[in-house]
Every structure is written in C-alpha cells, then in structure tokens.
Write a protein that holds these residues in place. Structure first.
Motif, PDB file in Angstrom:
ATOM      1  N   THR A 164      -1.550   3.448  -1.952  1.00  0.00           N
ATOM      2  CA  THR A 164      -2.711   2.760  -2.528  1.00  0.00           C
ATOM      3  C   THR A 164      -3.767   3.749  -3.001  1.00  0.00           C
ATOM      4  O   THR A 164      -4.333   3.587  -4.092  1.00  0.00           O
ATOM      5  CB  THR A 164      -3.347   1.823  -1.474  1.00  0.00           C
ATOM      6  N   SER A 165      -4.002   4.779  -2.205  1.00  0.00           N
ATOM      7  CA  SER A 165      -5.074   5.712  -2.560  1.00  0.00           C
ATOM      8  C   SER A 165      -4.726   6.523  -3.808  1.00  0.00           C
ATOM      9  O   SER A 165      -5.582   6.754  -4.663  1.00  0.00           O
ATOM     10  CB  SER A 165      -5.400   6.638  -1.382  1.00  0.00           C
TER      11      SER A 165
ATOM     12  N   GLU B 277       1.274  10.971   4.188  1.00  0.00           N
ATOM     13  CA  GLU B 277       0.173  10.057   4.521  1.00  0.00           C
ATOM     14  C   GLU B 277      -0.520  10.591   5.764  1.00  0.00           C
ATOM     15  O   GLU B 277       0.116  10.786   6.803  1.00  0.00           O
ATOM     16  CB  GLU B 277       0.667   8.642   4.799  1.00  0.00           C
TER      17      GLU B 277
ATOM     18  N   ARG C 177      -4.816   4.145  -6.987  1.00  0.00           N
ATOM     19  CA  ARG C 177      -6.153   3.796  -7.464  1.00  0.00           C
ATOM     20  C   ARG C 177      -6.694   4.890  -8.379  1.00  0.00           C
ATOM     21  O   ARG C 177      -7.333   4.633  -9.391  1.00  0.00           O
ATOM     22  CB  ARG C 177      -7.086   3.606  -6.265  1.00  0.00           C
TER      23      ARG C 177
ATOM     24  N   GLY D 200      -1.002   3.384   2.803  1.00  0.00           N
ATOM     25  CA  GLY D 200      -2.348   3.860   2.500  1.00  0.00           C
ATOM     26  C   GLY D 200      -2.324   5.030   1.521  1.00  0.00           C
ATOM     27  O   GLY D 200      -3.184   5.136   0.635  1.00  0.00           O
ATOM     28  N   ALA D 201      -1.327   5.890   1.663  1.00  0.00           N
ATOM     29  CA  ALA D 201      -1.198   7.003   0.718  1.00  0.00           C
ATOM     30  C   ALA D 201      -0.872   6.472  -0.685  1.00  0.00           C
ATOM     31  O   ALA D 201      -1.434   6.941  -1.684  1.00  0.00           O
ATOM     32  CB  ALA D 201      -0.101   7.962   1.188  1.00  0.00           C
TER      33      ALA D 201
ATOM     34  N   LYS E 277      -5.841  15.000  -2.419  1.00  0.00           N
ATOM     35  CA  LYS E 277      -7.134  14.481  -2.870  1.00  0.00           C
ATOM     36  C   LYS E 277      -7.912  15.588  -3.577  1.00  0.00           C
ATOM     37  O   LYS E 277      -8.511  15.366  -4.630  1.00  0.00           O
ATOM     38  CB  LYS E 277      -7.929  13.925  -1.681  1.00  0.00           C
TER      39      LYS E 277
ATOM     40  N   GLY F 257      -3.995   7.240   7.069  1.00  0.00           N
ATOM     41  CA  GLY F 257      -3.958   6.074   6.185  1.00  0.00           C
ATOM     42  C   GLY F 257      -4.337   6.362   4.751  1.00  0.00           C
ATOM     43  O   GLY F 257      -4.693   5.433   3.998  1.00  0.00           O
ATOM     44  N   TYR F 258      -4.221   7.617   4.353  1.00  0.00           N
ATOM     45  CA  TYR F 258      -4.660   8.016   3.012  1.00  0.00           C
ATOM     46  C   TYR F 258      -3.725   9.128   2.525  1.00  0.00           C
ATOM     47  O   TYR F 258      -2.889   9.620   3.281  1.00  0.00           O
ATOM     48  CB  TYR F 258      -6.103   8.550   3.102  1.00  0.00           C
TER      49      TYR F 258
END
Ligand SMILES: Cc1cc2nc3c(=O)[nH]c(=O)nc-3n(C[C@H](O)[C@H](O)[C@H](O)COP(=O)(O)O)c2cc1C
Length: 151
Positions: free
Chosen positions: A103-104, A59, A107, A100-101, A69, A62-63
């Motif tokens: 959730t991202s 993470e 999604r 955050g990782a 990505k 927060g991603y």
C-alpha cells in the motif's frame, strides 16, 4: 534498446533473493538492458533513463523499508510528470503480512503516474521455490513486454 531498472533494498537476504530471481528472469530477454541497483545507489537519473521499473522492498513496521522510502523521496519530485505511464511492478519480502509495504509503495507511485503491469509479489516467512519462480516469471514477462513494446 529498452532499459529495465530493478531497484531494491534488503536488510537481510529475503528481498535480495527475490531480486536475484527477478533479474534472472529479466535477463532471459536479450533485447532489454537490465540494470540492478540497491536503493542507496539509485537516484532520479536512473529512473528517468529507464523504460520500466521494478521495485523490491522488505516490509518493516507495516510499511516499505526506510531505504526504499528514502529512494522514493529522492526521486519523486525529480521524476514527477516525466515518467507518466511507464510500467512498474513490485515485490515484497515480509514476515507474515506485506500488505502495508504494498500500500505504501503504491500510494507513491500513483503520484508518479506509473502503470502497474503486474500484481505485487509478496514473499512471506520462508521463501518457497514457487515464490522465487513467480519472481523469475515477473522479470521475464516484464522484460518481454518492454522488448515487444506492449506497455
Ligand atoms: C524492524 C523490522 C520490522 C518488521 N516489520 C514487519 C511487518 O510489519 N510486517 C511483516 O510482515 N514483516 C515484518 N518484518 C519481517 C521482515 O519483513 C522479514 O523478515 C523480511 O523477510 C525481511 O526481508 P529482508 O531479509 O530482505 O530484509 C519486520 C522485520 C524487521 C527487522
């Protein structure tokens, strides 16, 4: 023979150690071909050829990590509609959060219609033997599920 693809990124060591544990567990299932790749080395052809996918990312801010990505950006449209229902799982190396990782990534894989077959594993602060054991069990259970055709 079914194929399990493990794709991960690490900026240091933590997510790499988690990936090693997942791989170690997965390789206990001899009826499944296990392929491990860094995000930078993996592409849509790897995902399309795999029966199941385990993703690992740190993470950052927060991603998911930028490399994860980038990987998902490169595979998304090439795989969209072609991997529906295939099983996936996720592990995250984080400092104090990790949500955050999770959730991202969730999604995006929702858009790929992948099927979550295991709750995400989040390794916080210093990796504990328990987290590594959980990672190993994830790999073993995922591979066994593929081999038995339960997913
Ligand atoms: C640029 C950067 C941003 C980070 N942001 C977060 C964060 O938002 N939440 C968190 O829990 N940890 C954060 N961390 C800590 C990392 O997630 C943690 O050190 C993790 O173990 C790194 O995994 P790695 O060793 O596989 O690279 C950050 C680290 C870096 C370098």
């Amino acid at each position: 023979m079914k194929t399990l693809l493990i794709v991960f990124h690490t900026g240091g060591v933590k997510t790499a150690r988690m990936a090693e544990a997942v791989e170690r567990g997965a390789r206990t299932e001899t009826g499944v071909k296990v392929i491990v790749k860094r995000c930078a080395d993996a592409g849509p052809e790897d995902v399309l050829a795999a029966d199941g996918l385990i993703l690992g990312t740190p993470e950052n801010f927060g991603y998911m990590s930028g490399m994860m990505k980038d990987f998902l950006e490169r595979v998304f449209y090439a795989c969209e509609g072609k991997v529906n229902g295939r099983p996936y799982a996720l592990f995250v190396g984080a400092g104090q959060d990790g949500s955050g990782a999770v959730t991202s990534v969730e999604r995006i894989v929702l858009g790929l219609r992948l099927n979550k077959v295991h709750e995400p594993i989040i390794g916080l602060k210093d990796l504990t033997p328990e987290i590594l054991k959980n990672c190993e069990e994830l790999g073993a259970a995922f591979a066994a599920g593929l081999a038995m055709g339960v997913f």
